[in-house]
Design an enzyme around this catalytic site. Structure first.
Site, PDB file in Angstrom:
ATOM      1  N   SER A   1      -9.835  -2.123  -0.416  1.00 18.44           N
ATOM      2  CA  SER A   1      -8.470  -1.986  -0.916  1.00 18.44           C
ATOM      3  C   SER A   1      -8.071  -0.539  -1.218  1.00 18.44           C
ATOM      4  O   SER A   1      -8.907   0.337  -1.407  1.00 18.44           O
ATOM      5  CB  SER A   1      -8.358  -2.845  -2.168  1.00 18.44           C
TER       6      SER A   1
ATOM      7  N   ASP B   1       4.233  -9.853  -4.732  1.00 16.08           N
ATOM      8  CA  ASP B   1       3.513 -10.854  -3.930  1.00 16.08           C
ATOM      9  C   ASP B   1       2.076 -11.097  -4.406  1.00 16.08           C
ATOM     10  O   ASP B   1       1.498 -12.134  -4.110  1.00 16.08           O
ATOM     11  CB  ASP B   1       3.483 -10.428  -2.456  1.00 16.08           C
ATOM     12  N   HIS B   2       1.499 -10.164  -5.150  1.00 18.04           N
ATOM     13  CA  HIS B   2       0.095 -10.316  -5.563  1.00 18.04           C
ATOM     14  C   HIS B   2      -0.035 -11.060  -6.885  1.00 18.04           C
ATOM     15  O   HIS B   2      -0.727 -12.069  -6.976  1.00 18.04           O
ATOM     16  CB  HIS B   2      -0.559  -8.935  -5.721  1.00 18.04           C
TER      17      HIS B   2
ATOM     18  N   ASP C   1      -1.064  -0.289  -0.328  1.00 16.29           N
ATOM     19  CA  ASP C   1      -1.861  -1.458   0.006  1.00 16.29           C
ATOM     20  C   ASP C   1      -2.574  -1.154   1.306  1.00 16.29           C
ATOM     21  O   ASP C   1      -1.962  -0.670   2.259  1.00 16.29           O
ATOM     22  CB  ASP C   1      -0.976  -2.698   0.161  1.00 16.29           C
TER      23      ASP C   1
ATOM     24  N   ARG D   1     -10.670 -10.399   4.202  1.00 22.02           N
ATOM     25  CA  ARG D   1     -11.822  -9.882   3.446  1.00 22.02           C
ATOM     26  C   ARG D   1     -12.631 -11.033   2.866  1.00 22.02           C
ATOM     27  O   ARG D   1     -12.046 -11.988   2.350  1.00 22.02           O
ATOM     28  CB  ARG D   1     -11.354  -8.982   2.292  1.00 22.02           C
TER      29      ARG D   1
ATOM     30  N   ARG E   1      -6.486   0.217  -3.966  1.00 23.95           N
ATOM     31  CA  ARG E   1      -6.185   0.267  -5.405  1.00 23.95           C
ATOM     32  C   ARG E   1      -6.698   1.548  -6.053  1.00 23.95           C
ATOM     33  O   ARG E   1      -7.893   1.814  -6.092  1.00 23.95           O
ATOM     34  CB  ARG E   1      -6.739  -0.983  -6.102  1.00 23.95           C
TER      35      ARG E   1
HETATM   36  C1  MIC Z   1      -6.451  -6.320  -1.173  1.00 23.61           C
HETATM   37  O1  MIC Z   1      -6.250  -7.005  -0.178  1.00 23.61           O
HETATM   38  O2  MIC Z   1      -7.584  -5.974  -1.543  1.00 23.61           O
HETATM   39  C2  MIC Z   1      -5.256  -5.873  -1.996  1.00 23.61           C
HETATM   40  C3  MIC Z   1      -5.261  -6.617  -3.248  1.00 23.61           C
HETATM   41  O3  MIC Z   1      -4.070  -6.174  -1.302  1.00 23.61           O
HETATM   42  C4  MIC Z   1      -5.379  -4.374  -2.200  1.00 23.61           C
HETATM   43  C5  MIC Z   1      -4.401  -3.792  -3.125  1.00 23.61           C
HETATM   44  C6  MIC Z   1      -4.719  -3.987  -4.561  1.00 23.61           C
HETATM   45  O4  MIC Z   1      -5.867  -3.956  -4.964  1.00 23.61           O
HETATM   46  O5  MIC Z   1      -3.761  -4.149  -5.318  1.00 23.61           O
HETATM   47  C7  MIC Z   1      -5.349  -3.559  -0.910  1.00 23.61           C
HETATM   48  O6  MIC Z   1      -5.678  -4.078   0.123  1.00 23.61           O
HETATM   49  O7  MIC Z   1      -5.064  -2.365  -0.957  1.00 23.61           O
HETATM   50 FE1  SF4 Z   2      -2.282  -9.741  -0.186  1.00 23.64          FE
HETATM   51 FE2  SF4 Z   2      -4.172  -7.905   0.236  1.00 23.64          FE
HETATM   52 FE3  SF4 Z   2      -4.604 -10.471   0.773  1.00 23.64          FE
HETATM   53 FE4  SF4 Z   2      -2.953  -9.141   2.267  1.00 23.64          FE
HETATM   54  S1  SF4 Z   2      -5.130  -8.753   2.048  1.00 23.64           S
HETATM   55  S2  SF4 Z   2      -2.621 -11.176   1.458  1.00 23.64           S
HETATM   56  S3  SF4 Z   2      -1.992  -7.771   0.814  1.00 23.64           S
HETATM   57  S4  SF4 Z   2      -4.252  -9.581  -1.216  1.00 23.64           S
END
Ligand code: MIC
Ligand code: SF4
Length: 671
Positions: free
Chosen positions: A561, A90-91, A145, A405, A563
């Site tokens: 995140s 999905d990312h 995530d 975010r 990550r």
């Molecule tokens: C995000 O919303 O920051 C992400 C991208 O979903 C991350 C995960 C990632 O960095 O792959 C998260 O929220 O953990």
């Molecule tokens: Fe995707 Fe992270 Fe954004 Fe949710 S917050 S839509 S999991 S990138």
């Protein structure tokens, strides 16, 4: 050894379930405690203690998934030991080179081989799909995530974790958390027309801040809960991640049952709530009827203001979607607002419905046509602009987003001004060209949840059977590079400070995402070149030249995140320790998992006694960690001062640190 460890876990799990059934408790329990207690397999169930819990379900997404599955392969368990593990794509769905498509194929093949369900690209955002198709009240879920707590909307203990923790859980290992403080949020009343679940969580963020939830679970209860649908509850638990909370949870009640019935999954329902006399660590009361539409202003989700405070705000862009606000009901409200209108000439509106189910239902009932007719740019069901995968705003562009975010740079531009709002606010503002209060729309029609969602799981590929799994070939693209080298903890750390940063550094600062960098997620040497790019573009080359170094930071370091790349890139660049005023939960765990020493100032004021480029020495580190001594002395040789620093590692995290990280520790346990 590994088998013994698993047997112990299963045994302890049975014992704890038995104790719950016996009604061994004298005091009322919160819902969080009930679920945790039924899952605890290691550690004493006492506040503040580290406890290991059995994990029933896991989820991964593709941006963290490639690394998580490489780690799972390294652990060497042939088939997942969870009740359900799901891999989502999905990312990284913008395929402007071979990298993302290769990673999708890798994840798909690993999933098939090792007993994991595979949600194919196009099926939707992990949290939305998991809620619809897999979430089960009372179960535990960890996901690579940070927005995994979305599952709390359906009564799960759902926690965001690093990929390696998820890999270990898939292998049947426990997941370790600090027994949390539990905050009761009592909801009373009912939301006024056009005021949304998003405004509830924005209110919680306004009151508690992005640090307010650290070490805590936020448990919602009270009469007001009944007035919120499961997707609305999920909006609230999803964005609880922005509080820094371990997770957030709602009870499982009649409303939950209705949702599960509509998803043809009533059989997994059970009623769950806190005991009447449950004892909480803190309480917050919110009367839903007093809330008004709000927005989180640049550049932090807790910079929440009402529209009067913000004043007139001309906008350039509106993005509707993300795991926070892309449910069918969110989309139906948006369609109602857009019906027969045209998006303002100065505004670009994009809409990404959260899942194939949502998109399909909008197509079936005509709502999609209304959106297209109004001029919306329809995106695929994926994270998209939320993670900087396209739709970056214009220079200094003001963008209203229904996401969770708004960290600096996350939209893909350094100067984008991102405001987080509800879908209702986003839709009406897209028409007027200004931040607009949706209550100006007048009477709100009754939006009813469908009695039955359109169900077709044809984009969820099933794993191979045990007989077939050996013949499944893993499809590994050339971008994939192995996990970086690790080494057992050293005795002395003598090096320079390669970087000094301030408070509230996010993982988006440490390891930025976006369309250019995300395709490098399975290649740590390549992605490391972008480490801290938002703060200091020279950091990667400086750190590599130094060979080894430490980073100094302020409060709430590593928020955002999950990550693990934000730990693996520094590991690759030779970072031996990170010294800060305080850490965000998941990032600290990721540092330990990567074998990087997490240190905090014993006295926060000492932050001023150390600067970038200073030569430092911390002697006797290994001996101190082995002996359980948590206070160490950092000598700043450049400034001629000694600084007391804390290295708080408990039994298990201590062993992980000594081994050089969780992968080495797990491998050793398997010998
Ligand atoms: C995000 O919303 O920051 C992400 C991208 O979903 C991350 C995960 C990632 O960095 O792959 C998260 O929220 O953990
Ligand atoms: Fe995707 Fe992270 Fe954004 Fe949710 S917050 S839509 S999991 S990138």
């Amino acid at each position: 050894m590994f088998v013994k460890w698993l047997t112990k876990i299963v045994f302890c799990y049975k014992i704890s379930v038995y104790m719950i059934l016996k009604g061994n408790d004298t005091m009322g329990l919160t819902l969080t405690e009930k679920i945790l207690k039924a899952h605890v397999v290691d550690g004493e169930f006492v506040k503040g203690n580290e406890i290991g819990i059995k994990i029933d379900q896991t989820l991964t997404q593709d941006a963290t998934g490639t690394m998580a599955y490489l780690e799972f392969e390294a652990i060497g368990v042939p088939r997942v030991k969870t009740e359900r593990s799901v891999a989502y794509i999905d990312h990284n769905t913008l395929q402007s080179g071979f990298e993302n498509a290769d990673d999708h194929r890798f994840i798909g093949s690993v999933a098939k081989k090792h007993g994991i369900y595979f949600s194919r690209p196009g099926n939707g955002i992990c949290h939305q799909v998991h809620l619809e198709r897999f979430g089960v009240p009372g179960k535990t879920l960890i996901g690579s995530d940070s927005h995994t707590p979305t599952g709390g909307g359906i009564g799960m203990i759902a926690i965001g974790a690093g990929g390696l923790d998820v890999a270990v859980a898939m292998g049947g290992g426990a997941y370790y958390i600090t027994y949390p403080e539990i905050v009761k949020v009592e909801l009373t009343g009912k939301l006024s027309p056009w005021v949304a679940a998003k405004d509830v969580i924005l209110e919680v963020l306004r009151r508690l801040s992005v640090k307010g939830g650290v070490g805590k679970v936020i448990e919602y209860c009270g009469e007001g809960v009944k007035t919120l649908s499961v997707p609305e509850r999920a909006t609230i638990t999803n964005m609880g991640a922005e509080l820094g909370a371990t997770t957030s949870i709602f009870p499982s009640d009649e409303v939950t049952l209705q949702f599960l019935k509509a998803q043809d999954r009533a059989d997994v329902w059970q009623e769950l709530s806190a005991d009447e006399d449950a004892v909480y660590d803190a309480e917050v009361k919110i009367d839903l009827s007093t809330l008004v539409p709000q927005a989180a202003c640049p550049h932090s989700p807790d910079n929440v203001k009402n529209f009067e405070e913000i004043g007139e705000l001309k906008i350039d862009q509106v993005c509707i979607g993300s795991c926070t606000n892309s449910s069918f009901m969110d989309m139906m409200k948006v369609a109602h607002i857009l019906k027969g209108k045209t998006v303002h000439p100065d505004v670009s509106l994009s809409i990404a419905p959260g899942s194939k189910q949502v998109l399909n239902m909008l197509a079936q009932n005509g709502a999609l046509s209304i959106m297209i007719d109004a001029g919306a740019r329809i995106l695929e069901s994926a994270c998209g602009p939320c993670i900087g995968m396209g739709q970056s705003p214009n220079s200094k562009g003001v963008s209203l987003r229904t996401f969770n975010r708004n960290f600096e740079g996350r939209s893909g531009t350094k100067d984008g001004q991102i405001y987080l709002v509800s879908p209702e606010t986003a839709a009406v503002s897209a028409l007027t060209g200004y931040l607009t209060d949706p209550r100006t729309l007048g009477e709100m029609p009754a939006f009813e949840m469908p009695e039955h969602f359109t169900i077709n799981d044809n984009m969820i590929a099933l794993p191979a059977s045990e007989e077939e799994m050996d013949s499944v070939e893993i499809l590994r693209g050339p971008i994939i590079k192995p996990y970086p080298d690790t080494a057992p903890l050293v005795e002395n750390i003598e090096c320079k400070v390669s970087l000094k940063v301030g408070d509230n550094i996010t993982t988006d600062h440490i390891m930025p995402a976006g369309a250019k960098i995300l395709p490098l997620r399975s290649n740590i040497p390549a992605i490391s070149k972008h480490c801290f790019a938002v703060c200091d573009e020279d950091f990667p080359s400086r750190a590599l030249t130094l060979g080894k170094s430490i980073i100094v930071g302020g409060a709430n370091y590593g928020q955002g995140s999950s990550r693990e790349h934000a730990a693996l890139a520094p590991l690759y660049l030779g970072v031996k320790a990170v010294l800060v005023k305080s850490f965000a939960r998941i990032h600290r765990a990721n540092l330990v998992n990567a074998g990087i020493l997490p240190l905090t100032f014993a006295n926060e004021a000492d932050y001023d006694k150390i600067g970038q480029g200073d030569d430092i020495a911390i002697m006797g580190v290994r001996k101190a960690v082995e002996g359980g001594v948590c206070e160490l002395t950092l000598t700043n040789k450049s400034k001629g001062v000694d600084i007391p620093v804390l290295c708080e590692l408990t039994g298990r995290t201590k062993e992980i640190m000594l081994a050089g990280g969780l992968l080495d520790y797990t491998r050793e346990s398997m010998k």
